[in-house]
Write an enzyme that holds these catalytic residues in place. Structure first.
Site, short mmCIF file in Angstrom:
data_model
loop_
_atom_site.label_atom_id
_atom_site.label_comp_id
_atom_site.label_asym_id
_atom_site.label_seq_id
_atom_site.Cartn_x
_atom_site.Cartn_y
_atom_site.Cartn_z
N ASP A 186 19.77 -49.98 12.77
CA ASP A 186 19.39 -48.81 11.99
C ASP A 186 18.77 -47.82 12.98
O ASP A 186 18.32 -48.20 14.06
CB ASP A 186 18.42 -49.16 10.86
CG ASP A 186 18.42 -48.05 9.79
OD1 ASP A 186 18.93 -46.95 10.06
OD2 ASP A 186 17.91 -48.29 8.68
C1 BGC Z 1 18.71 -45.13 7.33
C2 BGC Z 1 20.14 -45.64 7.37
C3 BGC Z 1 21.05 -44.54 7.81
C4 BGC Z 1 20.59 -44.03 9.18
C5 BGC Z 1 21.44 -42.93 9.75
C6 BGC Z 1 18.30 -44.44 8.62
O1 BGC Z 1 17.11 -43.78 8.47
O2 BGC Z 1 17.84 -46.20 7.04
O3 BGC Z 1 20.52 -46.14 6.12
O4 BGC Z 1 22.38 -44.98 7.83
O5 BGC Z 1 19.28 -43.55 9.06
O6 BGC Z 1 21.23 -41.75 9.09
#
Ligand code: BGC
Length: 745
Positions: A244
């Site tokens: 993540d």
């Molecule tokens: C989120 C993810 C997301 C990623 C990219 C993170 O803050 O938890 O679900 O895919 O950002 O935007």
């Protein structure tokens, strides 16, 4: 087992990968395993290795961002279809629609030139206040597993990888970067992992996203047990693990476990943990190059599978976005997702021809939601709100009067994207730029940010109260003078959003007060809601009709109108319990209100209906509940044990009402005299049956041995004890219509 030809293709592919790895320099390998822009990995042009283009998210392909700033690029060509959220999809209990929505998402992602779509989100809903519950499916592992498999297959049919997230146990937003979920092994295996396992083993997902949180002391993106032992060794995953964004904290740990691609929110790409810091450790001999090779191989395998490289490169699918057929599938899913929670005196459907004057009350009637929620936000080609849907349905002969009913404070508009600041609240940054600091400092700033948000909300409450007096009076007056009144309330993405949790389970903006007053002047007010997670409904006994819609995509308003006026018979069922009040929830009992640091899942397996069952707490609306405009009768359950190993169930369902409809039949097992502690009942199978008026159908379902199993910690495997099990067949987890006993030998 793979076919012989596939086996030989795989062998060839692995050989090619080996060869490529040998040609790569250390710098090139390192470039491939971390972000070179906010959503793209590094490419090696010299060898024809492209960058991996990723994009959010679960409800449609997100708008383009600048490469190194959290600022939308401002393009005019990145509007897309807005799909129903996973919470809406799960309420359909329809595996074919799960496939269709995966297919649409994959096709649109490919159409926009993406390789990996950062979806679906399948975390188990433990706390109804989790800010991202709208993005997740359900509180039940079996239902999540049953839906994620066709979804992922649908995505990947388009030569796009699903990135199933967030692995694992990412169940709260408060302190999401540091919180340590303390989970015993049995609970992890029985509740929080099964849907991920199904995504890997049954759907063959090409990628998985490591979660922000820790499990039992270790961040998920550096968690050897989770990534190496469980994901790779036990489940045999050979796809790519993507972190993540900002989920990797320690270079050595991340390097030495199955974390293949580090993505983050920071624009200092060379300083990513798997960039220069890793190179230094390799040069010092503290991390071996083989660790990097393993990551590169996993990424190259992903590229082969997506036909980004290799012999099938010219056959890669092109995809399509905003295709008319996507909108048809989205409408069908939206229609099947809406849940009729209550319908006394046949309050619904309304008869369009009999209504000369319709009054619609409530801010959510005229609100669009696609542009918020965090990384799930998208730039929708369009979104039909409920009010537009009603008007478009009725045409001009019915007067539709709209009053807002309650006050919703203006959303604070900033130039910055929430994502830049959600992970780091440092001041004095260039717009859209996140800055790296130490973890303790980060956590402290988050806490401060959260305090400020809560204080702002308290202040807003006073403003709402003051403004509501006039708005309530207008609504009550309007309601008195109408043939029918529809209230459209619920939530929005200021209330529920990535990055924070709700502080209670109440409807915001004093909606409860307004509803109570409305019900006093008109018992027949149709109460409808758009929202992404459960709310208290203290007035529910007084209401005649309650219709719930999750964020249901671009066709929400059209689906809504068709249901309200009976052109479509509702068939959605709750994929999560609606408790009567927050105090009834397991997280309230464990004292986990806005917890920072450590969260101990003391309840073990007792999450969702498993908890309410065990505690004998009556929810407002139970798991699996959802009404129809027709009625169904169940009869003739027979159980046939097949060699004592699996059980075949057969029974009939009849539509005994006057209109066609669809019923989701649910099968729960309840062990009798279990040798170990087991939940009172657990969902093990379901089927959605469409039936014309007066028609009946035979349903056959098979429960396999593993459906009876529990995870034995001492043996570290699933065990199905011999003995008797009660088989419960019902229209919901509480409305059990048929019972029988099955014996496992
Ligand atoms: C989120 C993810 C997301 C990623 C990219 C993170 O803050 O938890 O679900 O895919 O950002 O935007």
């Amino acid at each position: 087992m793979l076919k012989k030809s596939d086996q030989s293709n795989e062998k060839k592919r692995e050989k090619e990968i080996e060869k490529l790895v040998k040609k790569l320099t250390l710098d090139e390998k390192i470039a491939m395993i971390h972000g070179a822009s906010l959503f793209r990995s590094g490419a090696v042009e010299r060898l024809g290795i492209p960058a991996i283009e990723t994009s959010d998210g679960p409800m449609g392909v997100r708008a383009e961002f600048m490469d190194d700033r959290w600022i939308p690029a401002g393009n005019q060509d990145d509007m897309v279809s807005y799909l129903p959220s996973n919470s809406a999809l799960a309420s359909t209990w329809n595996t074919e629609l799960a496939h269709d929505m995966g297919y649409v998402l994959g096709a649109e992602a490919r159409g926009r030139g993406k390789d990996v779509i950062l979806a679906p989100g399948i975390n188990i809903k433990r706390d109804p206040r989790c800010g991202r519950n709208f993005e997740y499916m359900t509180e039940d592992p079996q239902l999540a597993a049953a839906l994620v498999v066709p979804f992922v297959k649908g995505v990947q049919e388009n030569d796009v990888a699903a990135c199933v997230k967030h692995f694992a146990a990412n169940m709260q937003e408060t302190d999401r970067m540091m919180v340590d979920e303390q989970i015993d092994e049995r609970t992890l295996y029985e509740l929080y992992l099964p849907a991920f396992k199904a995504a890997v083993q049954e759907a063959g997902t090409y990628s998985i996203m490591g979660a922000y949180n820790k499990i039992n002391g270790f961040h998920c993106c550096e968690n050897k047990k989770l990534l190496d032992e469980i994901l790779r060794k036990e489940w045999g995953f050979d796809g790519a693990v993507i972190s993540d964004w900002g989920g990797v904290h320690k270079t050595k740990e991340a390097a030495e476990c199955s974390m293949d691609l580090e993505m983050s929110v920071y624009p200092d790409f060379d300083e990513y943990r798997l960039a220069n810091p890793l190179k230094e450790l390799i040069q010092k001999g503290e991390v071996s190059v083989e660790m990097v090779d393993a990551k590169v191989k996993n990424l190259l395998r992903l590229m082969y599978r997506l036909k980004m490289i290799g012999p099938k490169k010219d056959d890669r699918k092109a995809g399509a976005y905003n295709a008319p057929k996507h909108r048809e599938m989205i409408l069908k899913t939206a229609q099947e997702s809406m849940i009729l929670l209550k319908n006394e005196k046949h309050a619904l459907p309304l008869h369009a021809k009999k209504i000369r004057k319709l009054v619609v009350i409530g801010a959510n009637a005229a609100k669009v939601h696609s542009n918020g929620g965090g990384s799930a936000e998208i730039k929708a080609l369009y979104e039909v709100c409920p009010l537009a849907g009603l008007k478009m349905y009725l045409g001009g002969n019915t007067e539709v009067k709209y009053v807002k009913g309650y006050y919703v404070p203006e959303e604070i508009q900033t130039e910055e994207n929430w994502q830049a600041t959600s992970l780091d609240e440092a001041e004095g940054l260039a717009v859209g730029q996140a800055v790296r600091t130490d973890e303790a400092g980060n956590q402290e700033r988050h806490r401060k940010g959260e305090e400020e948000r809560l204080a702002r909300m308290e202040k807003e409450k006073a403003e709402v109260h003051q403004k509501n007096e006039k708005l309530f009076a207008q609504a009550i007056e309007a309601a008195k003078d109408a043939d029918a009144v529809i209230f459209v309330g619920g939530m929005n993405h200021v209330i529920e959003c990535e990055g924070y949790d709700r502080s209670d389970m109440k409807l915001p903006y004093e909606q409860d007060l307004l509803i109570e007053q409305l019900l006093k002047v008109r018992k027949d007010v149709i109460l409808t809601f758009v929202g992404g997670s459960t709310v208290e409904m203290p007035w529910r006994d007084q209401a005649q009709a309650i219709l719930w819609s999750y964020y249901a995509g671009m066709e929400t308003g059209n689906a809504f109108a068709k249901i309200i006026f009976g052109e479509v018979n509702p068939s959605g069922k709750l994929a999560e319990t609606f408790p009567a009040k927050y105090e009834d929830c397991v997280t309230a009992k464990n004292g986990q209100f806005g917890v920072w640091g450590k969260v101990s899942l003391e309840e073990g397996l007792y999450c969702g209906y498993r908890y309410y069952d065990r505690q004998h707490i009556a929810p407002a609306f139970c798991f699996g509940h959802g009404l129809s405009y027709t009625d169904f009768e169940y009869s003739g359950l027979t159980l046939k044990s097949e060699k004592g190993k699996s059980v075949k169930l057969t029974f009939s369902v009849k539509n005994v009402g006057k209109c066609a409809g669809a019923e989701t039949v649910q099968v729960y097992i309840a062990p009798i005299a279990a040798k170990t502690d087991r939940p009172d009942k657990e969902l093990k199978a379901f089927a959605k049956v469409e039936l014309g008026a007066g028609r009946s159908k035979k349903v056959s379902l098979t429960l396999k041995q593993e459906d009876f199993a529990y995870f034995d910690e001492s043996l570290h495997k699933f065990i199905a004890d011999a003995g008797d099990y009660e088989i419960l067949v019902g229209a919901s987890s509480e409305d059990i219509r048929l019972r029988g006993i099955a014996t496992l030998s």
